[in-house]
Design an enzyme around this catalytic site. Structure first.
Site, PDB file in Angstrom:
ATOM      1  N   ARG A 171       0.823  -1.213   0.000  1.00  0.00           N
ATOM      2  CA  ARG A 171       0.000   0.000   0.000  1.00  0.00           C
ATOM      3  C   ARG A 171       0.852   1.254   0.000  1.00  0.00           C
ATOM      4  O   ARG A 171       0.402   2.311  -0.413  1.00  0.00           O
ATOM      5  CB  ARG A 171      -0.852   0.043   1.286  1.00  0.00           C
ATOM      6  CG  ARG A 171      -2.003  -0.922   1.347  1.00  0.00           C
ATOM      7  CD  ARG A 171      -2.549  -1.024   2.771  1.00  0.00           C
ATOM      8  NE  ARG A 171      -3.076   0.222   3.295  1.00  0.00           N
ATOM      9  CZ  ARG A 171      -4.332   0.632   3.146  1.00  0.00           C
ATOM     10  NH1 ARG A 171      -5.172  -0.106   2.482  1.00  0.00           N
ATOM     11  NH2 ARG A 171      -4.737   1.773   3.664  1.00  0.00           N
ATOM     12  N   ARG A 175       9.360   6.070  -3.500  1.00  0.00           N
ATOM     13  CA  ARG A 175       9.602   7.005  -4.598  1.00  0.00           C
ATOM     14  C   ARG A 175      11.028   7.515  -4.602  1.00  0.00           C
ATOM     15  O   ARG A 175      11.557   7.860  -3.563  1.00  0.00           O
ATOM     16  CB  ARG A 175       8.701   8.235  -4.476  1.00  0.00           C
ATOM     17  CG  ARG A 175       7.247   7.935  -4.541  1.00  0.00           C
ATOM     18  CD  ARG A 175       6.491   9.195  -4.926  1.00  0.00           C
ATOM     19  NE  ARG A 175       5.059   8.958  -4.735  1.00  0.00           N
ATOM     20  CZ  ARG A 175       4.384   9.367  -3.683  1.00  0.00           C
ATOM     21  NH1 ARG A 175       4.980  10.069  -2.740  1.00  0.00           N
ATOM     22  NH2 ARG A 175       3.105   9.100  -3.588  1.00  0.00           N
ATOM     23  N   ARG A 248      -8.320  -6.267  13.994  1.00  0.00           N
ATOM     24  CA  ARG A 248      -7.548  -5.370  14.830  1.00  0.00           C
ATOM     25  C   ARG A 248      -8.483  -4.250  15.234  1.00  0.00           C
ATOM     26  O   ARG A 248      -9.299  -3.783  14.435  1.00  0.00           O
ATOM     27  CB  ARG A 248      -6.347  -4.795  14.079  1.00  0.00           C
ATOM     28  CG  ARG A 248      -5.289  -5.804  13.756  1.00  0.00           C
ATOM     29  CD  ARG A 248      -4.698  -6.449  14.974  1.00  0.00           C
ATOM     30  NE  ARG A 248      -3.822  -5.542  15.718  1.00  0.00           N
ATOM     31  CZ  ARG A 248      -3.327  -5.820  16.909  1.00  0.00           C
ATOM     32  NH1 ARG A 248      -3.645  -6.955  17.523  1.00  0.00           N
ATOM     33  NH2 ARG A 248      -2.522  -4.964  17.520  1.00  0.00           N
ATOM     34  N   ARG A 279       0.408   6.139  16.432  1.00  0.00           N
ATOM     35  CA  ARG A 279       0.535   7.479  15.857  1.00  0.00           C
ATOM     36  C   ARG A 279      -0.249   8.490  16.682  1.00  0.00           C
ATOM     37  O   ARG A 279      -1.104   8.121  17.496  1.00  0.00           O
ATOM     38  CB  ARG A 279       0.090   7.519  14.394  1.00  0.00           C
ATOM     39  CG  ARG A 279      -1.265   6.922  14.129  1.00  0.00           C
ATOM     40  CD  ARG A 279      -1.528   6.804  12.606  1.00  0.00           C
ATOM     41  NE  ARG A 279      -2.661   5.917  12.364  1.00  0.00           N
ATOM     42  CZ  ARG A 279      -3.004   5.417  11.188  1.00  0.00           C
ATOM     43  NH1 ARG A 279      -2.314   5.704  10.111  1.00  0.00           N
ATOM     44  NH2 ARG A 279      -4.046   4.620  11.061  1.00  0.00           N
ATOM     45  N   GLU A 305      -3.206   7.020  19.140  1.00  0.00           N
ATOM     46  CA  GLU A 305      -3.882   5.839  18.607  1.00  0.00           C
ATOM     47  C   GLU A 305      -3.150   4.581  19.064  1.00  0.00           C
ATOM     48  O   GLU A 305      -1.949   4.444  18.843  1.00  0.00           O
ATOM     49  CB  GLU A 305      -3.869   5.949  17.082  1.00  0.00           C
ATOM     50  CG  GLU A 305      -4.674   4.907  16.381  1.00  0.00           C
ATOM     51  CD  GLU A 305      -4.800   5.208  14.882  1.00  0.00           C
ATOM     52  OE1 GLU A 305      -4.827   6.400  14.491  1.00  0.00           O
ATOM     53  OE2 GLU A 305      -4.838   4.240  14.117  1.00  0.00           O
ATOM     54  N   TYR A 353     -10.007  -5.246   3.556  1.00  0.00           N
ATOM     55  CA  TYR A 353      -9.313  -4.007   3.917  1.00  0.00           C
ATOM     56  C   TYR A 353      -9.566  -2.944   2.838  1.00  0.00           C
ATOM     57  O   TYR A 353      -8.668  -2.531   2.126  1.00  0.00           O
ATOM     58  CB  TYR A 353      -7.825  -4.325   4.052  1.00  0.00           C
ATOM     59  CG  TYR A 353      -6.917  -3.272   4.661  1.00  0.00           C
ATOM     60  CD1 TYR A 353      -7.398  -2.081   5.188  1.00  0.00           C
ATOM     61  CD2 TYR A 353      -5.550  -3.497   4.715  1.00  0.00           C
ATOM     62  CE1 TYR A 353      -6.536  -1.149   5.740  1.00  0.00           C
ATOM     63  CE2 TYR A 353      -4.678  -2.574   5.270  1.00  0.00           C
ATOM     64  CZ  TYR A 353      -5.177  -1.401   5.782  1.00  0.00           C
ATOM     65  OH  TYR A 353      -4.301  -0.498   6.315  1.00  0.00           O
ATOM     66  N   ASP A 355     -10.328   0.721   1.291  1.00  0.00           N
ATOM     67  CA  ASP A 355     -10.249   2.160   1.538  1.00  0.00           C
ATOM     68  C   ASP A 355     -11.618   2.769   1.242  1.00  0.00           C
ATOM     69  O   ASP A 355     -12.468   2.126   0.619  1.00  0.00           O
ATOM     70  CB  ASP A 355      -9.194   2.799   0.627  1.00  0.00           C
ATOM     71  CG  ASP A 355      -7.784   2.465   1.079  1.00  0.00           C
ATOM     72  OD1 ASP A 355      -7.575   2.259   2.287  1.00  0.00           O
ATOM     73  OD2 ASP A 355      -6.889   2.416   0.212  1.00  0.00           O
TER      74      ASP A 355
HETATM   75  N1  UDP Z   1       3.596   1.201   7.724  1.00  0.00           N
HETATM   76  C1  UDP Z   1       4.828   1.210   8.337  1.00  0.00           C
HETATM   77  N2  UDP Z   1       5.311   2.369   8.846  1.00  0.00           N
HETATM   78  C2  UDP Z   1       4.616   3.529   8.791  1.00  0.00           C
HETATM   79  C3  UDP Z   1       3.355   3.534   8.149  1.00  0.00           C
HETATM   80  C4  UDP Z   1       2.858   2.342   7.635  1.00  0.00           C
HETATM   81  O1  UDP Z   1       5.481   0.179   8.431  1.00  0.00           O
HETATM   82  O2  UDP Z   1       5.107   4.556   9.294  1.00  0.00           O
HETATM   83  C5  UDP Z   1       3.078  -0.097   7.181  1.00  0.00           C
HETATM   84  C6  UDP Z   1       2.303  -0.871   8.228  1.00  0.00           C
HETATM   85  O3  UDP Z   1       2.564  -2.240   8.029  1.00  0.00           O
HETATM   86  C7  UDP Z   1       0.871  -0.558   7.885  1.00  0.00           C
HETATM   87  C8  UDP Z   1       0.927  -0.494   6.358  1.00  0.00           C
HETATM   88  O4  UDP Z   1       2.201   0.117   6.102  1.00  0.00           O
HETATM   89  O5  UDP Z   1       0.002  -1.559   8.320  1.00  0.00           O
HETATM   90  C9  UDP Z   1      -0.200   0.299   5.728  1.00  0.00           C
HETATM   91  O6  UDP Z   1      -0.218   1.583   6.274  1.00  0.00           O
HETATM   92  P1  UDP Z   1      -1.436   2.563   6.086  1.00  0.00           P
HETATM   93  O7  UDP Z   1      -0.999   3.882   6.584  1.00  0.00           O
HETATM   94  O8  UDP Z   1      -1.924   2.426   4.709  1.00  0.00           O
HETATM   95  O9  UDP Z   1      -2.489   1.966   7.105  1.00  0.00           O
HETATM   96  P2  UDP Z   1      -3.877   2.607   7.577  1.00  0.00           P
HETATM   97  O10 UDP Z   1      -3.800   4.081   7.350  1.00  0.00           O
HETATM   98  O11 UDP Z   1      -4.943   1.914   6.781  1.00  0.00           O
HETATM   99  O12 UDP Z   1      -3.936   2.272   9.015  1.00  0.00           O
END
Ligand code: UDP
Length: 370
Positions: A171, A175, A248, A279, A305, A353, A355
């Site tokens: 996901r 870049r 989760r 976060r 969170e 999952y 979006d």
């Molecule tokens: N992820 C990570 N570090 C970060 C942000 C995301 O390793 O700082 C990984 C983590 O495994 C997470 C996945 O990327 O489950 C997808 O992140 P996303 O932000 O898309 O998750 P959401 O916003 O749906 O909670």
């Protein structure tokens, strides 16, 4: 029977199907267990700030039809998600881009960054990534895996990275440009005035009852409509007869602070394993720190969170997409396909999952079919 369709759940899936069916002339009732509409995109105003009560939601999509669709119900601002990663006090730019690589390794050009990643990938000896850990290392190398992925992912999913599917990390963009936009989407923004207002618009003129539990009084509700669109957890619908699907869950500690600026960004990810939260969201930055009249807001609201394993009574947020849960879902799906009167949809109804934009896309598709 009073209704053509009873829609269980006033989240994005339910609201989209309700809107479309109503516009085609069907008589629709939407009910929700919670005492409010909008499901997990629900926002609530605190001191002029739209607080994302069930976690940060940033609308992003490549789907022009979906983008046009949501813009019918709300104006969207120009918010672009660029979270900051805090690893033990060291700050890195997300998603993984030239700013991240520069900070991590001191590299300056894209070639240097690519060479560094390649070097670490080769040293790890991964050819075919079989799990999230191997996938992450082969995408961005071991240093970034160790500092920005390993701890965060373990906290988020409650499982070690070598026991999680590779696709979760796909996901995230990688870049070789100086582009901090977290999403690879053509369209992005936050509905001005909050998501609740947007969903209110989607449900305009449609009968809605909140604070009513469908499953607690199922026979009575079923008797009122020809068809049911059910967007709750699929395992709950079948009374967990085949066992619990795992989710989760997320817990938020939300605080109102008497200062204008706590962290200078909407999202800061704490990527080490020790910090208990994943976060911190500072909600005002989704709307540039301004109220609806464009005035600077004097206070701020933050949410820490915490990710946790779902147990009965918690809110389910993320389906756990591993093999065990995949096959249990398949078994529930077989039961669901036999329920002729009921359509299962959405993140919980399909245990997927999704979006926000994907959920609207499948809901539009389903509504067309119906
Ligand atoms: N992820 C990570 N570090 C970060 C942000 C995301 O390793 O700082 C990984 C983590 O495994 C997470 C996945 O990327 O489950 C997808 O992140 P996303 O932000 O898309 O998750 P959401 O916003 O749906 O909670």
């Amino acid at each position: 029977m009073t209704y053509d369709y009873l829609i269980v759940g006033a989240g994005l899936y339910g609201a989209t199907v309700a809107r479309e069916l109503t516009d085609k002339g069907f008589k629709v009732l939407v009910i929700d267990k919670r005492n409010h509409i909008a499901g997990n995109v629900y926002t609530e105003k605190v001191e002029g700030i739209n607080v994302h009560k069930y976690g940060a939601h940033i609308f992003h999509t490549n789907n022009k039809e979906v983008w046009d669709y949501v813009n019918r119900f709300s104006v969207f601002n120009r918010f672009t998600n660029s979270p900051v990663a805090n690893y033990k006090g060291e700050l890195f730019s997300l998603p993984f881009n030239m700013y991240t690589f520069n900070k991590m390794w001191g590299v300056v050009t894209p070639e240097e960054a690519a060479a560094k990643i390649e070097e670490q990938r080769q040293a790890a000896g991964i050819t075919e990534p079989k799990n999230l850990e191997e996938q992450a290392i082969s995408l961005v190398g071991t240093d970034i895996y160790e500092k920005l992925i390993k701890g965060y992912t373990q906290k988020q999913w409650g499982r070690p990275c070598d026991q999680l599917p590779a696709f979760i990390i796909k996901r995230l963009p990688v870049r070789l440009t100086f582009d901090n936009n977290y999403f690879n989407a053509l369209y992005q923004g936050i509905p001005v005035g909050g998501y609740t207002k947007m969903v209110e618009q989607m449900l305009d003129g449609i009968e809605v009852k909140t604070g009513v539990d469908y499953l607690a009084d199922k026979d009575n509700w079923d008797a009122q409509a020809k068809k049911i669109v059910y967007t709750g957890p699929i395992d709950a619908y079948f009374n967990y007869s085949l066992g619990n699907l795992e989710y989760r869950s997320v817990r938020f500690e939300t605080e109102l602070l008497d200062k204008p600026n706590f962290q200078g960004n909407a999202a800061v990810n704490y990527t080490d394993a020790e910090t208990p939260w994943t976060r911190i969201i500072e909600h005002k930055w989704f709307e540039f720190g301004k109220d609806e009249n464009g005035e600077d807001l004097p206070k701020t609201v933050i949410s820490r969170e915490y990710s946790s394993e779902w147990k009965p009574g918690d809110e389910p947020y993320y389906p756990v997409n591993d093999e065990k849960n995949g096959s249990l879902y398949a078994a529930y799906k077989e039961l669901a396909d036999k329920e002729e009167k009921v359509i299962f949809g959405g993140r919980l109804g399909e245990y997927k999952y999704y979006d926000m934009d994907q959920v609207i896309a499948v809901a539009l598709e389903k509504a067309r079919e119906l």
